[in-house]
Scaffold this motif. Sequence first.
Motif, PDB file in Angstrom:
ATOM      1  N   THR A 152     -10.768  69.037  74.720  1.00  0.00           N
ATOM      2  CA  THR A 152     -10.028  68.080  75.545  1.00  0.00           C
ATOM      3  C   THR A 152     -10.223  68.424  77.017  1.00  0.00           C
ATOM      4  N   LYS A 153     -10.259  69.717  77.320  1.00  0.00           N
ATOM      5  CA  LYS A 153     -10.496  70.146  78.700  1.00  0.00           C
ATOM      6  C   LYS A 153     -11.902  69.770  79.152  1.00  0.00           C
ATOM      7  N   VAL A 154     -12.881  69.840  78.231  1.00  0.00           N
ATOM      8  CA  VAL A 154     -14.242  69.401  78.565  1.00  0.00           C
ATOM      9  C   VAL A 154     -14.195  67.969  79.093  1.00  0.00           C
ATOM     10  N   GLY A 155     -13.498  67.085  78.337  1.00  0.00           N
ATOM     11  CA  GLY A 155     -13.388  65.690  78.749  1.00  0.00           C
ATOM     12  C   GLY A 155     -12.647  65.529  80.057  1.00  0.00           C
ATOM     13  N   THR A 156     -11.589  66.316  80.241  1.00  0.00           N
ATOM     14  CA  THR A 156     -10.833  66.261  81.494  1.00  0.00           C
ATOM     15  C   THR A 156     -11.730  66.619  82.678  1.00  0.00           C
ATOM     16  N   LEU A 157     -12.541  67.662  82.510  1.00  0.00           N
ATOM     17  CA  LEU A 157     -13.459  68.059  83.578  1.00  0.00           C
ATOM     18  C   LEU A 157     -14.471  66.955  83.868  1.00  0.00           C
ATOM     19  N   GLN A 158     -14.916  66.247  82.825  1.00  0.00           N
ATOM     20  CA  GLN A 158     -15.852  65.143  83.038  1.00  0.00           C
ATOM     21  C   GLN A 158     -15.189  64.006  83.824  1.00  0.00           C
ATOM     22  N   GLY A 159     -13.959  63.674  83.441  1.00  0.00           N
ATOM     23  CA  GLY A 159     -13.242  62.622  84.159  1.00  0.00           C
ATOM     24  C   GLY A 159     -12.995  63.004  85.608  1.00  0.00           C
ATOM     25  N   GLU A 160     -12.572  64.249  85.826  1.00  0.00           N
ATOM     26  CA  GLU A 160     -12.339  64.729  87.187  1.00  0.00           C
ATOM     27  C   GLU A 160     -13.644  64.778  87.976  1.00  0.00           C
ATOM     28  N   GLY A 161     -14.725  65.145  87.280  1.00  0.00           N
ATOM     29  CA  GLY A 161     -16.031  65.213  87.937  1.00  0.00           C
ATOM     30  C   GLY A 161     -16.498  63.841  88.399  1.00  0.00           C
ATOM     31  N   LEU A 162     -16.354  62.848  87.521  1.00  0.00           N
ATOM     32  CA  LEU A 162     -16.757  61.494  87.894  1.00  0.00           C
ATOM     33  C   LEU A 162     -15.915  61.008  89.081  1.00  0.00           C
ATOM     34  N   ALA A 163     -14.614  61.283  89.042  1.00  0.00           N
ATOM     35  CA  ALA A 163     -13.736  60.878  90.145  1.00  0.00           C
ATOM     36  C   ALA A 163     -14.166  61.541  91.456  1.00  0.00           C
ATOM     37  N   LYS A 164     -14.521  62.817  91.407  1.00  0.00           N
ATOM     38  CA  LYS A 164     -14.979  63.532  92.604  1.00  0.00           C
ATOM     39  C   LYS A 164     -16.242  62.887  93.162  1.00  0.00           C
ATOM     40  N   CYS A 165     -17.188  62.585  92.272  1.00  0.00           N
ATOM     41  CA  CYS A 165     -18.463  62.015  92.719  1.00  0.00           C
ATOM     42  C   CYS A 165     -18.271  60.616  93.289  1.00  0.00           C
ATOM     43  N   LEU A 166     -17.366  59.850  92.713  1.00  0.00           N
ATOM     44  CA  LEU A 166     -17.084  58.511  93.230  1.00  0.00           C
ATOM     45  C   LEU A 166     -16.418  58.588  94.599  1.00  0.00           C
ATOM     46  N   THR A 167     -15.559  59.585  94.767  1.00  0.00           N
ATOM     47  CA  THR A 167     -14.926  59.788  96.082  1.00  0.00           C
ATOM     48  C   THR A 167     -15.971  60.177  97.116  1.00  0.00           C
ATOM     49  N   ASP A 168     -16.872  61.077  96.729  1.00  0.00           N
ATOM     50  CA  ASP A 168     -17.948  61.500  97.637  1.00  0.00           C
ATOM     51  C   ASP A 168     -18.824  60.313  98.032  1.00  0.00           C
ATOM     52  N   ASN A 169     -19.014  59.376  97.076  1.00  0.00           N
ATOM     53  CA  ASN A 169     -19.837  58.188  97.331  1.00  0.00           C
ATOM     54  C   ASN A 169     -19.071  57.082  98.054  1.00  0.00           C
ATOM     55  N   LYS A 170     -17.762  57.340  98.273  1.00  0.00           N
ATOM     56  CA  LYS A 170     -16.893  56.340  98.911  1.00  0.00           C
ATOM     57  C   LYS A 170     -16.924  55.004  98.154  1.00  0.00           C
ATOM     58  N   ALA A 171     -16.921  55.105  96.822  1.00  0.00           N
ATOM     59  CA  ALA A 171     -16.956  53.898  95.993  1.00  0.00           C
ATOM     60  C   ALA A 171     -15.643  53.137  96.092  1.00  0.00           C
TER      61      ALA A 171
END
Length: 372
Positions: A152-171
């Motif tokens: 479950t933590k693996v998935g949480t890290l993936q969700g948090e990772g995608l959110a971080k990358c989207l923030t970096d991209n200013k999506a």
Amino acid sequence: MRKGILSIGAAAAALSFGLTACGGESGDTTAQGAGASSSAPAAKPGKIGVILPDSKSSARWETADRKYLKEAFDAAGVQSDIQNAQGDKTAFQTIADQMITNGATVLVIVNLDSGTGKAVLDKAKSQGVATIDYDRLTLGGSASYYVSFDNTKVGTLQGEGLAKCLTDNKADKPIIAELNGSPTDNNATLFKNGYDGVLKPKYDSGEYKKGPDQSVPDWDNAQAGTIFEQMLTQEPKIGGVLAANDGLGNAAIAVLKKQKLNGKVPVTGQDATVQGLQNILAGDQCMTVYKAIKKEADATSQLAIALAKGEKPAATATVKDTQSGRDVPAVLLDPQPIYFDNVKDVVADGFVAKDELCTGDFADKCAKAGIS
């Protein structure tokens, strides 16, 4: 990253302590008996059988798990038989039957689905064979132990990772596609629980828009490519891809490349494969999740070797089998998120070799990522 790796080591050490303590208790009991029995030679360890699932859903099974398990069994002087079912459920059951017939006293399996896995585990139990669910929990099964990561933590890290990358991209209100793992793999369910726990509040608030959401049968990368191509046709403005592992992520990236969208649409992954790490170095994949397979294999081999010697090792945790309600003795290790700036930690940990990762055009990218 270093802190995370140390925490994994601590979990393995805790397991090792449990095994040592158990073995010590057995020795104390013998010492209290007749003098002759205390000098009797130890019984020869039993044979350990291991069934891996396939070699196409992820490279890890043959490049990492097989190697690490075999090394541990050989170092302990325990006979082992490691085979790969190559995604064939009939072959999986046949291999298990052969291993039991050939004298395996411990069976370690990575199930293809819970139905097949349960049949194998139940038959092994009826023959007095100890069993370990490796990496994937068999729902409704009878495994003596379960060793994996906190999925479950693996998935949480993936969700948090995608959110971080989207923030970096200013999506701005990106449409998210979810490319999930096999519907027959309990781990895929746990991964999705984790990343949906991060993404759903963002869908509900309107920060993100929920796009296509589909599982990939058997983690098949070719099918993943077809599925994602259909997703992109259905929704051309996909702004982020939650792909459940590096293989599925690479399948999505191949489709994005055709549309010249690679690097513009963040894509996640899992397993820290060479391909996944190279995609991160190239800027086509935003992150992966590193699971220190050697630590998982070492924890499993310690359990299996102890069982083969007739011991009853202690586990460090339990997990609830949601189908049977049984608390399964377990060892759960910590996963770690990997981005461009800490790809070097996977190399430093010895999981991926620099010579394999930093080939050709990736040599300069490795240097920029601090891989020396």
